[in-house]
Scaffold this motif. Structure first.
Motif, PDB file in Angstrom:
ATOM      1  N   THR A 249      34.706  43.604  66.219  1.00  0.00           N
ATOM      2  CA  THR A 249      33.833  42.705  66.871  1.00  0.00           C
ATOM      3  C   THR A 249      32.566  43.220  66.359  1.00  0.00           C
ATOM      4  O   THR A 249      32.197  43.917  65.894  1.00  0.00           O
TER       5      THR A 249
ATOM      6  N   LEU B  69      33.527  41.815  74.683  1.00  0.00           N
ATOM      7  CA  LEU B  69      33.263  40.978  73.347  1.00  0.00           C
ATOM      8  C   LEU B  69      34.484  40.989  72.584  1.00  0.00           C
ATOM      9  O   LEU B  69      34.786  42.094  72.250  1.00  0.00           O
ATOM     10  N   THR B  70      35.129  39.743  72.386  1.00  0.00           N
ATOM     11  CA  THR B  70      36.281  39.629  71.660  1.00  0.00           C
ATOM     12  C   THR B  70      36.114  39.165  70.306  1.00  0.00           C
ATOM     13  O   THR B  70      37.197  39.047  69.505  1.00  0.00           O
ATOM     14  N   THR B  71      34.837  38.448  69.974  1.00  0.00           N
ATOM     15  CA  THR B  71      34.525  37.792  68.658  1.00  0.00           C
ATOM     16  C   THR B  71      33.674  38.609  67.862  1.00  0.00           C
ATOM     17  O   THR B  71      33.074  39.471  67.989  1.00  0.00           O
ATOM     18  N   HIS B  72      33.930  38.370  66.492  1.00  0.00           N
ATOM     19  CA  HIS B  72      33.172  38.781  65.280  1.00  0.00           C
ATOM     20  C   HIS B  72      32.384  37.687  64.815  1.00  0.00           C
ATOM     21  O   HIS B  72      32.753  36.544  64.620  1.00  0.00           O
TER      22      HIS B  72
ATOM     23  N   THR C 237      37.315  47.616  68.548  1.00  0.00           N
ATOM     24  CA  THR C 237      37.182  47.531  69.950  1.00  0.00           C
ATOM     25  C   THR C 237      38.695  47.331  70.715  1.00  0.00           C
ATOM     26  O   THR C 237      39.206  46.586  70.471  1.00  0.00           O
TER      27      THR C 237
ATOM     28  N   THR D 103      40.899  40.557  63.814  1.00  0.00           N
ATOM     29  CA  THR D 103      40.925  42.178  63.312  1.00  0.00           C
ATOM     30  C   THR D 103      41.358  42.232  62.150  1.00  0.00           C
ATOM     31  O   THR D 103      41.606  41.566  61.104  1.00  0.00           O
TER      32      THR D 103
ATOM     33  N   LEU E 245      40.413  44.853  68.250  1.00  0.00           N
ATOM     34  CA  LEU E 245      39.946  44.024  67.390  1.00  0.00           C
ATOM     35  C   LEU E 245      38.578  44.349  66.668  1.00  0.00           C
ATOM     36  O   LEU E 245      38.210  45.584  66.901  1.00  0.00           O
TER      37      LEU E 245
ATOM     38  N   PRO F 200      37.899  35.519  67.450  1.00  0.00           N
ATOM     39  CA  PRO F 200      38.540  36.703  67.478  1.00  0.00           C
ATOM     40  C   PRO F 200      39.088  37.139  66.249  1.00  0.00           C
ATOM     41  O   PRO F 200      39.742  36.374  65.490  1.00  0.00           O
TER      42      PRO F 200
END
Length: 489
Positions: free
Chosen positions: A265, A347-350, A337, A358, A263, A356
């Protein structure tokens, strides 16, 4: 991270062009591709690995700046009952680059395309990036084809991705598309760009995301002097960017569902008054941006969030354009990540996307996107990723970080060169500015934001008044050293 677009005009021997040539030598930027890698590219261009699924009946179009030849994405938009269907074809670099071979090794050394105001240093040989792998019009190409169905509000309802042969019918550019849409003469697959783009922008605002559309900085030569101006992005730029964001969010969703992926992030921007422990180490960047806003006389009340401020700026205003250039510093905390084994990262988000996300839509220019495509293809097929993808997953964040650092160093030096050229004949002049940063170890050194022209330079003096307006005198503007310096006046 948005790239600062800088354009220069003038002959190769002009100061700015000469300084840029010297900069590339100083940075040790890659030159010619090694003979083995170049030979592999030539062979692959003649005989790529082609998929069996044929989607050449879909009339795709590409949308890029007029001079672009490295075309990563092709689009087809259509209505679907009460919603929409977005078909987004991404250049399939894996059809040309064999894992573990010389061309692959060189791509891992370069990591990304480096952009200079006068030329670019490509990730892949141009026989691929601007030829056999590029989604040029009227050429059949292997691609990773995304099909994303949306409801009437633009929300994703279904996602599919597969390898396919595609054929673009037209190479369009932003100004032409904007003109046709505004005039009501665009055909439906192009006209829907506005409808879908605006729907996605509304959803972005709802979830608290923001697209940082950085204006292009232009340095133009006139009678041996240079002028600084900015080109604000057109609405069509933003609508097209929403399709890339849509695809990146869909890819992140597939990776998280499969339990393996990489991902992009970014921690959220800390609110004013946040304690250092809550601020993800980013309070200093926000404080510096507030001082930059003050220097450029941009009103930023403390009750107004960063996102709200950005949405209210006018990119056609040079002060606002300069501020948006500096806003890219808040994206410096973004990272790649990786995760595997069904365990998502903490942490999965930007933060800028507020979801989330990518990178997967620019494989001709960014190494990680080739791996993202493979991860998503495997997720949809319900199988494990190829071994060469799994083996590289843990090393990719370091490689991409090193590549991003090289790109940032080159970008900052380019900005300093063109600004030094802009000011080289004004040594001794006095300007209005604001100290936006002070070196905590050497408080006599700092950074000053000048209001007009909107440039940033080094300042040296006793008791630098951090965050306060002051008059400063230009003491150095040397393109050869990429250096601008001021002293309090």
């Amino acid at each position: 991270m948005p790239r600062r677009e800088i354009r220069v005009t003038g002959a190769a021997e002009a100061p700015v062009r000469a300084a840029l040539t010297a900069l590339r030598a100083t940075l040790g930027t890659p030159g010619r591709f090694p003979p083995e890698a170049a030979a592999e590219a030539e062979r692959a261009a003649r005989a790529p690995v082609l998929p069996s699924y044929d989607a050449t009946d879909i009339p795709f179009f590409t949308l890029d700046p007029p001079a672009s030849a490295d075309l990563d994405q092709a689009t087809h938009l259509s209505r679907r009952r009460t919603g929409y269907r977005v078909r987004y074809a991404i250049a399939d670099v894996a059809a040309f680059v064999a894992p573990g071979e010389a061309l692959d090794a060189e791509a891992h050394r370069r990591v990304n395309t480096l952009y200079f105001p006068d030329e670019k240093v490509p990730l892949h040989p141009t026989v691929l990036s601007e030829g056999a792998a590029s989604l040029l019009p009227d050429r059949t190409r292997p691609a990773v084809l995304w099909t994303i169905d949306l409801d009437a509000e633009g929300r994703t309802t279904a996602v599919d991705v597969r390898r396919a042969l595609v054929r673009s019918r037209a190479k369009l550019h932003y100004a032409g598309v904007q003109k046709d849409i505004d005039a009501g003469t665009a055909e439906e697959p192009v006209a829907l760009l506005e409808e879908i783009g605006r729907a996605r922008e509304r959803l972005e605002a709802e979830r608290g995301g923001i697209s940082l559309d950085v204006p292009e900085q232009q340095i133009t030569e006139h009678d041996h002097t240079y002028e600084l101006s900015y080109r604000a992005p057109l609405p069509a730029d933003g609508w097209n960017a929403q399709l890339s964001l849509l695809t990146g969010m869909a890819a992140a969703g597939l990776m998280l569902a499969q339990g393996t992926g990489i991902l992009r992030t970014l921690p959220s921007v800390p609110p004013d008054g946040a304690a250092p422990a809550q601020a993800n180490g980013r309070l200093g960047d926000v404080a510096r941006l507030r001082r930059t806003a003050a220097a450029l006389r941009i009103d930023w009340p403390h009750h107004v969030s960063y996102v709200a401020l950005i949405r209210g700026l006018d990119q056609r205003d040079p002060r606002h354009a300069a501020f948006l250039q500096e806003c890219t510093t808040l994206l410096r905390g973004a990272r790649y990540t990786p995760f595997r084994g069904g365990v998502p990262p903490a942490l999965t988000t930007h933060a800028a996307v507020a979801a989330p996300y990518t990178h997967c839509t620019a494989p001709l220019r960014r190494l990680v996107d080739r791996y993202s495509s493979e991860l998503c293809l495997a997720a949809v097929a319900g199988r494990a990723p190829p071994d060469w993808v799994s083996a590289a997953l843990d090393a990719l964040p370091r490689e991409m970080a090193e590549g991003a650092q090289r790109a940032a160093t080159a970008e900052r030096a380019c900005v300093e060169i063109v600004e030094a050229v802009l000011l080289k004949d004004r040594i001794g002049d006095v300007f209005e500015g604001c100290v936006v940063d002070v070196d905590e170890h050497r408080p006599t050194l700092g950074t000053v934001q000048v209001r007009t022209p909107a440039v940033i330079g080094r300042i040296e003096g006793e008791r630098l008044p951090l965050g306060e307006r002051l008059r400063v005198r230009l003491t150095e503007a040397d393109p050869a050293k990429a250096s601008i310096a001021f002293t309090p006046a």
